[in-house]
Design a protein around this motif. Structure first.
Motif, PDB file in Angstrom:
ATOM      1  N   THR A  47     -19.657  72.813  47.017  1.00  0.00           N
ATOM      2  CA  THR A  47     -19.487  73.702  45.871  1.00  0.00           C
ATOM      3  C   THR A  47     -18.304  73.241  45.028  1.00  0.00           C
ATOM      4  O   THR A  47     -18.362  73.254  43.799  1.00  0.00           O
ATOM      5  N   ALA A  48     -17.237  72.805  45.675  1.00  0.00           N
ATOM      6  CA  ALA A  48     -16.061  72.313  44.952  1.00  0.00           C
ATOM      7  C   ALA A  48     -16.432  71.109  44.085  1.00  0.00           C
ATOM      8  O   ALA A  48     -16.018  71.028  42.923  1.00  0.00           O
ATOM      9  N   ALA A  49     -17.217  70.186  44.622  1.00  0.00           N
ATOM     10  CA  ALA A  49     -17.635  69.007  43.858  1.00  0.00           C
ATOM     11  C   ALA A  49     -18.469  69.427  42.646  1.00  0.00           C
ATOM     12  O   ALA A  49     -18.316  68.870  41.552  1.00  0.00           O
ATOM     13  N   LYS A  50     -19.326  70.412  42.838  1.00  0.00           N
ATOM     14  CA  LYS A  50     -20.168  70.917  41.738  1.00  0.00           C
ATOM     15  C   LYS A  50     -19.297  71.545  40.644  1.00  0.00           C
ATOM     16  O   LYS A  50     -19.488  71.273  39.454  1.00  0.00           O
ATOM     17  N   LEU A  51     -18.315  72.372  41.042  1.00  0.00           N
ATOM     18  CA  LEU A  51     -17.443  73.020  40.066  1.00  0.00           C
ATOM     19  C   LEU A  51     -16.552  71.999  39.350  1.00  0.00           C
ATOM     20  O   LEU A  51     -16.344  72.094  38.135  1.00  0.00           O
ATOM     21  N   GLU A  52     -16.048  71.033  40.090  1.00  0.00           N
ATOM     22  CA  GLU A  52     -15.244  69.985  39.465  1.00  0.00           C
ATOM     23  C   GLU A  52     -16.093  69.148  38.511  1.00  0.00           C
ATOM     24  O   GLU A  52     -15.609  68.704  37.474  1.00  0.00           O
ATOM     25  N   LEU A  56     -14.089  72.220  36.011  1.00  0.00           N
ATOM     26  CA  LEU A  56     -13.140  73.215  36.518  1.00  0.00           C
ATOM     27  C   LEU A  56     -12.181  72.565  37.506  1.00  0.00           C
ATOM     28  O   LEU A  56     -12.555  71.624  38.219  1.00  0.00           O
ATOM     29  N   ASN A  57     -10.952  73.069  37.563  1.00  0.00           N
ATOM     30  CA  ASN A  57      -9.925  72.495  38.432  1.00  0.00           C
ATOM     31  C   ASN A  57      -9.663  73.369  39.646  1.00  0.00           C
ATOM     32  O   ASN A  57      -9.645  74.597  39.538  1.00  0.00           O
ATOM     33  N   GLN A  58      -9.411  72.723  40.771  1.00  0.00           N
ATOM     34  CA  GLN A  58      -9.010  73.439  41.979  1.00  0.00           C
ATOM     35  C   GLN A  58      -7.597  73.988  41.814  1.00  0.00           C
ATOM     36  O   GLN A  58      -6.799  73.465  41.025  1.00  0.00           O
ATOM     37  N   GLU A  70      -8.796  74.863  52.326  1.00  0.00           N
ATOM     38  CA  GLU A  70     -10.157  74.734  51.815  1.00  0.00           C
ATOM     39  C   GLU A  70     -10.090  74.606  50.294  1.00  0.00           C
ATOM     40  O   GLU A  70      -9.124  75.058  49.688  1.00  0.00           O
ATOM     41  N   PRO A  71     -11.116  74.014  49.655  1.00  0.00           N
ATOM     42  CA  PRO A  71     -11.119  73.962  48.190  1.00  0.00           C
ATOM     43  C   PRO A  71     -11.056  75.384  47.622  1.00  0.00           C
ATOM     44  O   PRO A  71     -11.730  76.287  48.117  1.00  0.00           O
ATOM     45  N   ALA A  72     -10.239  75.585  46.588  1.00  0.00           N
ATOM     46  CA  ALA A  72     -10.038  76.918  46.018  1.00  0.00           C
ATOM     47  C   ALA A  72     -10.084  76.861  44.500  1.00  0.00           C
ATOM     48  O   ALA A  72      -9.555  75.937  43.882  1.00  0.00           O
ATOM     49  N   PHE A  73     -10.710  77.879  43.909  1.00  0.00           N
ATOM     50  CA  PHE A  73     -10.820  78.008  42.458  1.00  0.00           C
ATOM     51  C   PHE A  73     -10.467  79.434  42.075  1.00  0.00           C
ATOM     52  O   PHE A  73     -10.838  80.376  42.772  1.00  0.00           O
ATOM     53  N   THR A  74      -9.770  79.584  40.967  1.00  0.00           N
ATOM     54  CA  THR A  74      -9.414  80.909  40.479  1.00  0.00           C
ATOM     55  C   THR A  74     -10.254  81.231  39.251  1.00  0.00           C
ATOM     56  O   THR A  74     -10.394  80.397  38.349  1.00  0.00           O
ATOM     57  N   PHE A  75     -10.806  82.447  39.239  1.00  0.00           N
ATOM     58  CA  PHE A  75     -11.603  82.927  38.116  1.00  0.00           C
ATOM     59  C   PHE A  75     -10.993  84.227  37.617  1.00  0.00           C
ATOM     60  O   PHE A  75     -10.550  85.049  38.415  1.00  0.00           O
ATOM     61  N   SER A  76     -10.968  84.414  36.311  1.00  0.00           N
ATOM     62  CA  SER A  76     -10.347  85.623  35.772  1.00  0.00           C
ATOM     63  C   SER A  76     -11.061  86.094  34.518  1.00  0.00           C
ATOM     64  O   SER A  76     -11.907  85.393  33.955  1.00  0.00           O
ATOM     65  N   ASP A 138      -9.589  75.026  23.505  1.00  0.00           N
ATOM     66  CA  ASP A 138      -8.647  73.940  23.204  1.00  0.00           C
ATOM     67  C   ASP A 138      -7.776  73.546  24.394  1.00  0.00           C
ATOM     68  O   ASP A 138      -7.152  72.488  24.389  1.00  0.00           O
ATOM     69  N   PHE A 139      -7.689  74.419  25.401  1.00  0.00           N
ATOM     70  CA  PHE A 139      -6.816  74.171  26.550  1.00  0.00           C
ATOM     71  C   PHE A 139      -7.562  73.604  27.755  1.00  0.00           C
ATOM     72  O   PHE A 139      -6.959  73.308  28.769  1.00  0.00           O
ATOM     73  N   GLY A 140      -8.891  73.503  27.682  1.00  0.00           N
ATOM     74  CA  GLY A 140      -9.655  72.931  28.782  1.00  0.00           C
ATOM     75  C   GLY A 140     -10.912  73.705  29.109  1.00  0.00           C
ATOM     76  O   GLY A 140     -11.409  74.498  28.317  1.00  0.00           O
ATOM     77  N   GLN A 141     -11.420  73.455  30.301  1.00  0.00           N
ATOM     78  CA  GLN A 141     -12.651  74.081  30.797  1.00  0.00           C
ATOM     79  C   GLN A 141     -12.264  75.193  31.763  1.00  0.00           C
ATOM     80  O   GLN A 141     -11.450  74.978  32.660  1.00  0.00           O
ATOM     81  N   PHE A 142     -12.854  76.379  31.597  1.00  0.00           N
ATOM     82  CA  PHE A 142     -12.538  77.533  32.415  1.00  0.00           C
ATOM     83  C   PHE A 142     -13.821  78.272  32.765  1.00  0.00           C
ATOM     84  O   PHE A 142     -14.896  77.903  32.305  1.00  0.00           O
TER      85      PHE A 142
END
Length: 166
Positions: A47-52, A56-58, A70-76, A138-142
């Protein structure tokens, strides 16, 4: 990836399975500005590879190392959004109304495995499926936090400080 056709175009959603950490789903985190709903999800390497691959950044510490085992992602999701003020009139010189105002955003949907609404504090280690909507600025992918389905709840209970010795 799930695509949904709407009047405004196609919206892409993604679903992420993992363990919740630092969840603020039913009420926003007001400790920092801007106030946000959010959580960090510990997930598997695939899943981390798919999100990256989506850009998206870990979650990383200050030195650039992974913050968790473990690979971790923050969503807000912001607790408010900026919108045009309907009372603003640029032609009225006496108008003291601001051109833009902050209005509340609804909290992300929080449901159990049967789709029933929940109103609980999700604790660290709860098993969840998170619905996100990726976007770019403008600041990246979220990815915006849209909904959380709790598969195995560990309810967060605030510690009782009345019986503390310190």
């Amino acid at each position: 990836m799930h695509l949904i056709q709407t009047d405004g175009g196609i919206i892409m959603y993604e679903y992420v399975t993992g363990k919740a950490m630092w969840a603020n789903i039913t009420s926003p985190n007001t400790r920092f500005q801007p106030h946000k709903y959010g959580l960090t999800v510990l997930t598997d390497p695939d899943t981390a590879a798919k999100l990256e691959g989506m850009g998206l950044n870990q979650v990383r510490d200050r030195s650039g190392q992974s913050k968790y085992d473990e690979p971790a992602f923050t969503f807000s999701k912001r607790a408010t959004r900026r919108t045009k003020n309907p009372d603003y009139n640029p032609r009225n010189e006496d108008n003291n109304e601001p051109e833009f105002i902050e209005v509340p955003n609804p909290a992300p949907k929080l449901v159990d495995t049967d789709g029933n609404d929940l109103d609980v504090s999700v604790g660290n280690g709860s098993e969840v499926v998170v619905k996100i909507k990726p976007y770019k600025n403008d600041f990246g992918q979220f990815a915006e936090l849209m909904a959380v389905k709790v598969e195995n709840l560990i309810e967060y209970v605030e510690g009782d400080t009345d019986n503390e010795e310190f």
